[in-house]
Design a protein around this motif. Structure first.
Motif, short mmCIF file in Angstrom:
data_model
loop_
_atom_site.label_atom_id
_atom_site.label_comp_id
_atom_site.label_asym_id
_atom_site.label_seq_id
_atom_site.Cartn_x
_atom_site.Cartn_y
_atom_site.Cartn_z
N MET A 164 0.84 -1.20 0.00
CA MET A 164 0.00 0.00 0.00
C MET A 164 0.88 1.24 0.00
O MET A 164 1.60 1.51 0.96
N ASP A 165 0.84 2.00 -1.11
CA ASP A 165 1.69 3.17 -1.24
C ASP A 165 1.33 4.29 -0.27
O ASP A 165 2.17 5.09 0.10
N ASP A 166 0.06 4.37 0.12
CA ASP A 166 -0.38 5.49 0.95
C ASP A 166 -0.45 5.13 2.42
O ASP A 166 -1.24 5.69 3.18
N LEU A 167 0.40 4.20 2.86
CA LEU A 167 0.39 3.77 4.25
C LEU A 167 1.26 4.70 5.09
O LEU A 167 2.46 4.85 4.84
N ALA A 168 0.66 5.36 6.07
CA ALA A 168 1.41 6.23 6.98
C ALA A 168 2.16 5.37 7.98
O ALA A 168 1.60 4.43 8.55
N LEU A 169 3.44 5.68 8.19
CA LEU A 169 4.27 4.88 9.08
C LEU A 169 5.05 5.77 10.04
O LEU A 169 5.37 6.91 9.71
N ASP A 170 5.36 5.21 11.20
CA ASP A 170 6.24 5.86 12.15
C ASP A 170 7.56 5.10 12.18
O ASP A 170 7.56 3.86 12.22
N TYR A 171 8.68 5.82 12.15
CA TYR A 171 10.00 5.20 12.18
C TYR A 171 10.69 5.54 13.50
O TYR A 171 10.77 6.71 13.88
N ALA A 172 11.17 4.52 14.19
CA ALA A 172 11.89 4.71 15.44
C ALA A 172 13.36 5.00 15.10
O ALA A 172 14.01 4.21 14.41
N LEU A 173 13.86 6.13 15.57
CA LEU A 173 15.24 6.55 15.30
C LEU A 173 16.04 6.56 16.59
O LEU A 173 15.58 7.05 17.62
N LEU A 174 17.28 6.05 16.52
CA LEU A 174 18.15 6.14 17.67
C LEU A 174 18.63 7.58 17.83
O LEU A 174 18.80 8.30 16.85
N PRO A 175 18.83 8.04 19.07
CA PRO A 175 19.33 9.39 19.28
C PRO A 175 20.68 9.60 18.59
O PRO A 175 21.49 8.69 18.52
N GLY A 176 20.88 10.79 18.06
CA GLY A 176 22.11 11.10 17.34
C GLY A 176 21.81 11.51 15.92
O GLY A 176 20.65 11.74 15.55
N GLU A 177 22.85 11.65 15.10
CA GLU A 177 22.69 12.05 13.70
C GLU A 177 22.04 10.93 12.90
O GLU A 177 22.44 9.77 13.00
N ASN A 178 21.03 11.28 12.12
CA ASN A 178 20.33 10.31 11.28
C ASN A 178 20.24 10.83 9.85
O ASN A 178 20.08 12.04 9.63
N GLU A 179 20.35 9.91 8.90
CA GLU A 179 20.20 10.24 7.49
C GLU A 179 19.02 9.44 6.93
O GLU A 179 18.99 8.22 7.03
N VAL A 180 18.05 10.13 6.36
CA VAL A 180 16.82 9.51 5.87
C VAL A 180 16.69 9.78 4.37
O VAL A 180 16.71 10.93 3.94
N VAL A 181 16.56 8.71 3.59
CA VAL A 181 16.34 8.81 2.14
C VAL A 181 14.89 8.44 1.86
O VAL A 181 14.39 7.43 2.36
N PHE A 182 14.21 9.24 1.04
CA PHE A 182 12.78 9.02 0.81
C PHE A 182 12.38 9.56 -0.55
O PHE A 182 13.14 10.30 -1.21
N THR A 183 11.19 9.22 -0.98
CA THR A 183 10.57 9.82 -2.17
C THR A 183 9.18 10.32 -1.80
O THR A 183 8.55 9.82 -0.86
N TYR A 184 8.74 11.32 -2.56
CA TYR A 184 7.39 11.87 -2.41
C TYR A 184 6.55 11.32 -3.56
O TYR A 184 6.94 11.40 -4.73
N LYS A 185 5.39 10.75 -3.25
CA LYS A 185 4.58 10.09 -4.28
C LYS A 185 3.10 10.32 -4.00
O LYS A 185 2.62 10.04 -2.91
N THR A 186 2.39 10.83 -5.01
CA THR A 186 0.94 10.98 -4.91
C THR A 186 0.28 10.35 -6.12
O THR A 186 0.88 10.23 -7.19
#
Length: 234
Positions: free
Chosen positions: A83-105
């Motif tokens: 399901m492309d339109d599924l909202a998700l929560d991501y758990a991140l460890l404290p500190g610097e984080n790099e997130v790669v993503f795309t925007y799609k409608t």
């Protein structure tokens, strides 16, 4: 009148195989609905690390709406769902984080659709990357302009960018275009500041040079591995 009575009446005079097919088709929508509901509740929060780091108990949360599809966090590939339109929560460890993503409608087509032609317009950005420092137990979210029409979505696509907003509503970082060539971050556990473990100095991500090479090798594709070996043995 019960559903079993209705099924007995409607199935009278049918062969056993035909009755079985009708029964399967009668209950298939309900079964699929229950599976989807179960999946959506089970995958609403995803861990972005491997193992059991001590700081996981104070993990931050990055909330991604359905239009944002996260593909990598700190070099680690994230799971893709049907399901492309599924909202998700991501758990991140404290500190610097790099997130790669795309925007799609996805936008429904208003005209006549030919046989075999898709019934929707898919508007998708190039991969984006955003880097920010996550604090323990804090919640972050994506913030971007939301188009009201397909035409507006197409116009904003070339310059699309999303901010990461903290709990106080302030933007912490802005995304930019990302490509595979920029994939210099190995799958890692964020560790604030430089540390020394025993007599071996490690960088701010908690990895020695050897372990970093191993992690990068694990995330490389076949062509990248071949190119590296050609370089190493020249």
């Amino acid at each position: 009148m019960s559903i079993s009575h209705v099924l007995r009446v409607s199935n009278s005079g049918l062969s056993p195989s035909t009755r079985w097919l009708k029964l399967v088709w009668a209950f298939l929508p309900a079964a699929l609905l229950s599976v989807l509901v179960g999946c959506s509740s089970a995958v609403t929060k995803l861990e972005t690390w491997e193992g059991n780091p001590a700081t996981a108990v104070n993990a931050a949360t990055l909330k991604a709406p359905g239009a944002i599809q996260v593909s990598r966090v700190n070099g680690r590939a994230m799971t893709n769902y049907l399901m492309d339109d599924l909202a998700l929560d991501y758990a991140l460890l404290p500190g610097e984080n790099e997130v790669v993503f795309t925007y799609k409608t996805i936008w429904a087509k208003t005209g006549v659709v030919e046989n075999g032609e898709s019934k929707v317009h898919v508007i998708e950005s190039k991969p984006q990357v955003v880097r920010f420092e996550a604090r323990p137990d804090e919640t972050y979210r994506f913030e971007f302009d939301k188009p009201s029409s397909r035409r507006q979505a197409e116009q904003m696509l070339p310059e699309f960018s999303s901010a990461i907003v903290g709990p106080d509503g302030q933007a912490l970082a802005q995304s930019s275009n990302w490509s595979q060539a920029d994939n210099t971050v190995a799958a890692r556990t964020p560790v604030p500041g430089d540390q020394v473990v025993g007599e071996e100095a490690v960088s701010g991500d908690g990895m020695s040079a050897l372990n970093r090479l191993k992690a990068v090798w694990a995330t490389a594709d076949d062509e990248e591995k071949k190119a590296f070996l050609r370089w190493a043995f020249e």
